[in-house]
Design an enzyme around this catalytic site. Structure first.
Site, PDB file in Angstrom:
ATOM      1  N   ILE A 157       8.725   4.431   1.647  1.00 16.26           N
ATOM      2  CA  ILE A 157       7.758   4.268   2.817  1.00 16.26           C
ATOM      3  C   ILE A 157       7.418   4.493   3.952  1.00 16.26           C
ATOM      4  O   ILE A 157       8.372   5.438   4.391  1.00 16.26           O
ATOM      5  CB  ILE A 157       7.981   2.749   2.931  1.00 16.26           C
ATOM      6  N   GLU A 363       0.130   8.715  -2.278  1.00 10.42           N
ATOM      7  CA  GLU A 363      -1.595   8.419  -2.465  1.00 10.42           C
ATOM      8  C   GLU A 363      -2.155   8.668  -3.899  1.00 10.42           C
ATOM      9  O   GLU A 363      -3.081   8.878  -3.380  1.00 10.42           O
ATOM     10  CB  GLU A 363      -1.716   8.710  -1.228  1.00 10.42           C
ATOM     11  N   GLU A 367      -1.710  13.701 -11.908  1.00 11.85           N
ATOM     12  CA  GLU A 367      -2.161  12.787 -12.941  1.00 11.85           C
ATOM     13  C   GLU A 367      -2.917  11.645 -12.920  1.00 11.85           C
ATOM     14  O   GLU A 367      -4.201  11.074 -13.464  1.00 11.85           O
ATOM     15  CB  GLU A 367      -1.406  12.503 -13.475  1.00 11.85           C
TER      16      GLU A 367
HETATM   17  N1  CAA Z   1     -11.802   0.257  -5.913  1.00 12.84           N
HETATM   18  C1  CAA Z   1     -12.155  -1.266  -5.745  1.00 12.84           C
HETATM   19  N2  CAA Z   1     -11.148  -1.374  -7.776  1.00 12.84           N
HETATM   20  C2  CAA Z   1     -10.936  -1.617  -7.972  1.00 12.84           C
HETATM   21  C3  CAA Z   1     -10.546   0.409  -7.787  1.00 12.84           C
HETATM   22  C4  CAA Z   1     -11.158   0.906  -6.597  1.00 12.84           C
HETATM   23  N3  CAA Z   1     -11.517   2.510  -6.192  1.00 12.84           N
HETATM   24  N4  CAA Z   1      -9.667   1.233  -8.419  1.00 12.84           N
HETATM   25  C5  CAA Z   1      -9.694   0.085  -9.482  1.00 12.84           C
HETATM   26  N5  CAA Z   1     -10.320  -1.287  -9.323  1.00 12.84           N
HETATM   27  C6  CAA Z   1     -10.371  -2.451  -9.480  1.00 12.84           C
HETATM   28  C7  CAA Z   1     -10.801  -2.144 -11.585  1.00 12.84           C
HETATM   29  O1  CAA Z   1     -12.370  -2.498 -11.047  1.00 12.84           O
HETATM   30  C8  CAA Z   1      -9.768  -3.324 -11.962  1.00 12.84           C
HETATM   31  O2  CAA Z   1     -10.431  -5.472 -11.122  1.00 12.84           O
HETATM   32  P1  CAA Z   1     -11.447  -5.770 -12.607  1.00 12.84           P
HETATM   33  O3  CAA Z   1     -10.342  -5.861 -13.382  1.00 12.84           O
HETATM   34  O4  CAA Z   1     -12.001  -7.103 -11.789  1.00 12.84           O
HETATM   35  O5  CAA Z   1     -13.069  -4.737 -13.105  1.00 12.84           O
HETATM   36  C9  CAA Z   1      -9.032  -3.677 -10.929  1.00 12.84           C
HETATM   37  O6  CAA Z   1      -8.862  -3.130  -9.731  1.00 12.84           O
HETATM   38  C10 CAA Z   1      -7.744  -2.202 -12.102  1.00 12.84           C
HETATM   39  O7  CAA Z   1      -8.282  -1.433 -12.325  1.00 12.84           O
HETATM   40  P2  CAA Z   1      -7.406  -0.222 -13.247  1.00 12.84           P
HETATM   41  O8  CAA Z   1      -7.571  -1.780 -15.187  1.00 12.84           O
HETATM   42  O9  CAA Z   1      -8.494   0.531 -13.672  1.00 12.84           O
HETATM   43  O10 CAA Z   1      -5.761  -0.284 -12.730  1.00 12.84           O
HETATM   44  P3  CAA Z   1      -4.512   0.127 -13.687  1.00 12.84           P
HETATM   45  O11 CAA Z   1      -3.894  -0.773 -13.962  1.00 12.84           O
HETATM   46  O12 CAA Z   1      -5.391   0.736 -15.265  1.00 12.84           O
HETATM   47  O13 CAA Z   1      -4.472   0.946 -12.714  1.00 12.84           O
HETATM   48  C11 CAA Z   1      -4.959   3.338 -11.178  1.00 12.84           C
HETATM   49  C12 CAA Z   1      -5.228   2.233 -12.128  1.00 12.84           C
HETATM   50  C13 CAA Z   1      -6.119   3.813 -10.729  1.00 12.84           C
HETATM   51  C14 CAA Z   1      -3.767   4.074 -12.085  1.00 12.84           C
HETATM   52  C15 CAA Z   1      -4.156   2.614  -9.758  1.00 12.84           C
HETATM   53  O14 CAA Z   1      -3.220   2.184 -10.224  1.00 12.84           O
HETATM   54  C16 CAA Z   1      -3.543   3.414  -8.963  1.00 12.84           C
HETATM   55  O15 CAA Z   1      -4.296   4.173  -8.000  1.00 12.84           O
HETATM   56  N6  CAA Z   1      -1.859   4.032  -9.536  1.00 12.84           N
HETATM   57  C17 CAA Z   1      -1.266   4.957  -8.039  1.00 12.84           C
HETATM   58  C18 CAA Z   1      -0.992   3.995  -7.007  1.00 12.84           C
HETATM   59  C19 CAA Z   1      -1.116   4.521  -5.295  1.00 12.84           C
HETATM   60  O16 CAA Z   1      -1.970   5.544  -5.325  1.00 12.84           O
HETATM   61  N7  CAA Z   1      -0.364   5.117  -4.861  1.00 12.84           N
HETATM   62  C20 CAA Z   1       0.264   5.304  -3.360  1.00 12.84           C
HETATM   63  C21 CAA Z   1       1.720   4.318  -2.602  1.00 12.84           C
HETATM   64  S1  CAA Z   1       1.041   4.809  -1.340  1.00 12.84           S
HETATM   65  C22 CAA Z   1       1.395   6.014  -0.124  1.00 12.84           C
HETATM   66  O17 CAA Z   1       1.700   7.270  -1.450  1.00 12.84           O
HETATM   67  C23 CAA Z   1       1.638   5.953   0.973  1.00 12.84           C
HETATM   68  C24 CAA Z   1       1.906   6.936   1.643  1.00 12.84           C
HETATM   69  O18 CAA Z   1       3.257   6.174   2.630  1.00 12.84           O
HETATM   70  C25 CAA Z   1       1.416   8.046   2.266  1.00 12.84           C
END
Ligand code: CAA
Length: 395
Positions: A157, A363, A367
Site C-alpha cells: 500500500i 494500478e 497484462e
Molecule cells: N468501469 C466500470 N465498470 C467496470 C470497469 C470499469 N472500468 N471494469 C469492469 N467493470 C465492471 C464490469 O462491467 C463487470 O460488471 P457487470 O458484471 O455488472 O457487467 C464487473 O465490473 C466485473 O468486471 P470483469 O468481469 O471484467 O472482472 P474480472 O474479474 O474479469 O477482472 C480486471 C477484470 C480488469 C482484471 C480487474 O480485476 C483489474 O483491473 N485488476 C487489476 C487491479 C489493479 O489495477 N490493481 C491495482 C492496485 S491499486 C494500486 O496499485 C495503487 C497504488 O498504490 C499505486
C-alpha cells in the site's frame, strides 16, 4: 485538431518543472539510497497545491483539469518518482474517488484535509491473493447494523505508513461475487488498524509502501462509498483515471532519462567526436524521441478524453501500457548511452531505470491493461471516440 497547450497548462508545466529541478533534485539520490520518506518535499508539494490539483475549489482544491495534473506528474516524475507516486495516489485515486462517488458529508469531511496535504490518502485494494484478480477479495466487512466490522490484510500500500485516510475495498457478501464488494473510507487512527514494516523496494524507494492489517475495525455505515455492492465498480472506475496518472509518471521517467542521455551524449567524446555524432548512439536517441512523442500523445489524449467526460477506460489502459513499456525500454537505453557512468548512482539514470519497472506493475500490470483493452475492443469499441467521425466518413 489543435496540438497546443493553453496558457494555464504551460504555467502548471513550468511551475512543476521548476519545483522538481530546484526542490526535488537536491537529495533525491540520498533519499532513494536510504529509503527516507520525503517529508519536507511532500509538505512543499502540498503548499504549491500539487496534492489536490483536480479537487473543486469548494473543497480547497485547485479545480484544475486532468491535463494540468498530467503535465505536473510528468515534470515531477523526470526527477523524483517517490514524490510523484505519493501525489498520484492522493490526487487521482483518493481525492477523485471521494469527490466523484462520495456523499456530501464524506466530501466535506475528507476532501479539504486531503487537498491541502494535511492528510494523505491510500488506496487499499491489493491483497496477497488479490492483485490482478481483484474480485477475489479476502478482506471482509460484515454488516452489523449501524456499522461494518472490517477484517483483513492489504499489501503493497502506497503511503501506507503516512496516510490518515484509507479507501478500503472489502467483501461484504461472498455469494454475490464482485457485486458483494464495497468500498469504505477508513481512518488510520481508528482502533484495529495496524501498519506493517516499510517495504525495501527496487525503485521508488523513498515512498512508503506497507502492509496494512485491519482487525475488528468498526466502520460507520456512513463511510461506505455508494450503494451497497458498488465497491468493485468504484475500484475499476477510479483505477481507470488513476492509470492516466501512472502513464504520466512513466512518460516523465522516459523523458527524464532521454534528457539526461541527450545531454551526456553531446558532452562525452569517443573516437574524436561527441558520441551523439556516432550513428550507434544517434539512432538510439531517435528511437527514444519517437516513442516518447507517441506516448505523450496517448497520455495527453486520455487526460483530454477524461476532461471532455468521454469514455477513457480503453485510452487510459493503452496509454499506461505503452508509456510504461517505453519508460522501461528507454531507461535501459539511457543507461547504455551513459556507459560505465550509467551504472553508478551519481548520474541519476540507473534510478530512473529502477523506477520504471513499477509503472508496468502497479494500478494494473501490463497484462491487466491488455485484458482491459482486448475486452473493450472485442465488445465492439474498436476505435476511440476521438477517431470515430473520421473513420466513419472513410468507411
Ligand atoms: N468501469 C466500470 N465498470 C467496470 C470497469 C470499469 N472500468 N471494469 C469492469 N467493470 C465492471 C464490469 O462491467 C463487470 O460488471 P457487470 O458484471 O455488472 O457487467 C464487473 O465490473 C466485473 O468486471 P470483469 O468481469 O471484467 O472482472 P474480472 O474479474 O474479469 O477482472 C480486471 C477484470 C480488469 C482484471 C480487474 O480485476 C483489474 O483491473 N485488476 C487489476 C487491479 C489493479 O489495477 N490493481 C491495482 C492496485 S491499486 C494500486 O496499485 C495503487 C497504488 O498504490 C499505486
Amino acid at each position: 485538431m489543435i496540438f497546443e497547450l493553453q496558457e494555464e497548462h504551460l504555467a502548471v508545466q513550468e511551475a512543476a518543472r521548476d519545483f522538481a529541478q530546484k526542490e526535488l533534485k537536491p537529495g533525491v539520490i540520498e533519499r532513494d539510497r536510504d529509503m527516507l520518506y520525503p517529508k519536507e518535499q511532500v509538505r512543499k508539494m502540498a503548499e504549491l497545491g500539487f496534492l489536490g490539483m483536480m479537487v473543486s475549489p469548494e473543497y480547497g482544491g485547485g479545480g484544475m483539469d486532468s491535463l494540468s495534473y498530467v503535465l505536473a506528474m510528468e515534470e515531477i516524475s523526470k526527477v523524483d518518482n517517490s514524490c510523484s507516486v505519493i501525489m498520484s495516489v492522493n490526487n487521482s485515486l483518493v481525492c477523485w474517488g471521494i469527490e466523484t462517488f462520495g456523499t456530501e458529508e464524506q466530501k466535506a469531511k475528507y476532501l479539504p484535509k486531503l487537498a491541502a496535504g494535511e492528510w494523505i490518502g491510500s488506496f487499499c485494494l491489493s491483497e496477497p491473493e488479490a492483485g490482478s484478480d481483484a474480485t477475489s477479495q479476502r478482506t471482509t466487512a460484515v454488516d452489523k447494523g449501524d456499522h461494518y466490522l472490517l477484517n483483513g490484510t492489504k499489501n503493497w500500500i502506497t503511503n501506507g505508513g503516512t496516510s490518515q485516510v484509507h479507501l478500503v475495498i472489502a467483501q461484504t457478501n461472498p455469494d454475490l461475487g464482485h457485486k458483494g464488494i464495497n468500498a469504505f473510507i477508513v481512518e488510520t487512527g481508528w482502533e484495529g488498524v495496524s501498519i506493517g514494516a516499510k517495504e525495501d523496494k527496487l525503485g521508488i524507494r523513498s515512498s512508503d509502501t506497507h502492509t496494512i492489517m485491519y482487525t475488528d475495525v468498526k466502520v460507520p455505515k456512513e463511510n461506505r462509498i455508494g450503494e451497497d455492492g458498488f465497491g468493485f465498480k468504484f475500484a475499476m472506475k477510479t483505477l481507470s483515471g488513476g492509470r492516466i496518472g501512472i502513464a504520466a509518471q512513466a512518460l516523465g521517467i522516459a523523458g527524464g532519462a532521454y534528457e539526461l542521455a541527450l545531454a551526456y551524449s553531446k558532452e562525452r567524446e569517443a573516437f574524436g567526436k561527441p558520441i551523439s555524432r556516432h550513428q550507434a548512439i544517434a539512432f538510439k536517441l531517435a528511437d527514444m524521441a519517437t516513442e516518447i512523442e507517441a506516448a505523450k500523445l496517448m497520455v495527453y489524449r486520455s487526460a483530454w478524453l477524461k476532461d471532455q467526460k468521454m469514455d477513457y477506460s480503453t485510452a487510459s489502459a493503452m496509454a499506461k501500457l505503452f508509456a510504461s513499456e517505453v519508460a522501461m525500454r528507454h531507461t535501459v537505453e539511457a543507461v547504455q548511452i551513459h556507459g560505465g557512468y550509467g551504472f553508478v548512482k551519481e548520474y541519476h539514470v540507473e534510478r530512473l531505470m529502477r523506477d520504471a519497472k513499477i509503472t508496468q506493475i502497479y494500478e494494473g500490470t501490463s497484462e491487466v491493461q491488455r485484458i482491459v483493452i482486448s475486452r473493450n475492443i472485442l465488445k465492439g469499441q474498436l476505435y476511440l471516440p476521438i477517431w470515430k467521425n473520421s473513420l466513419e466518413s472513410i468507411g
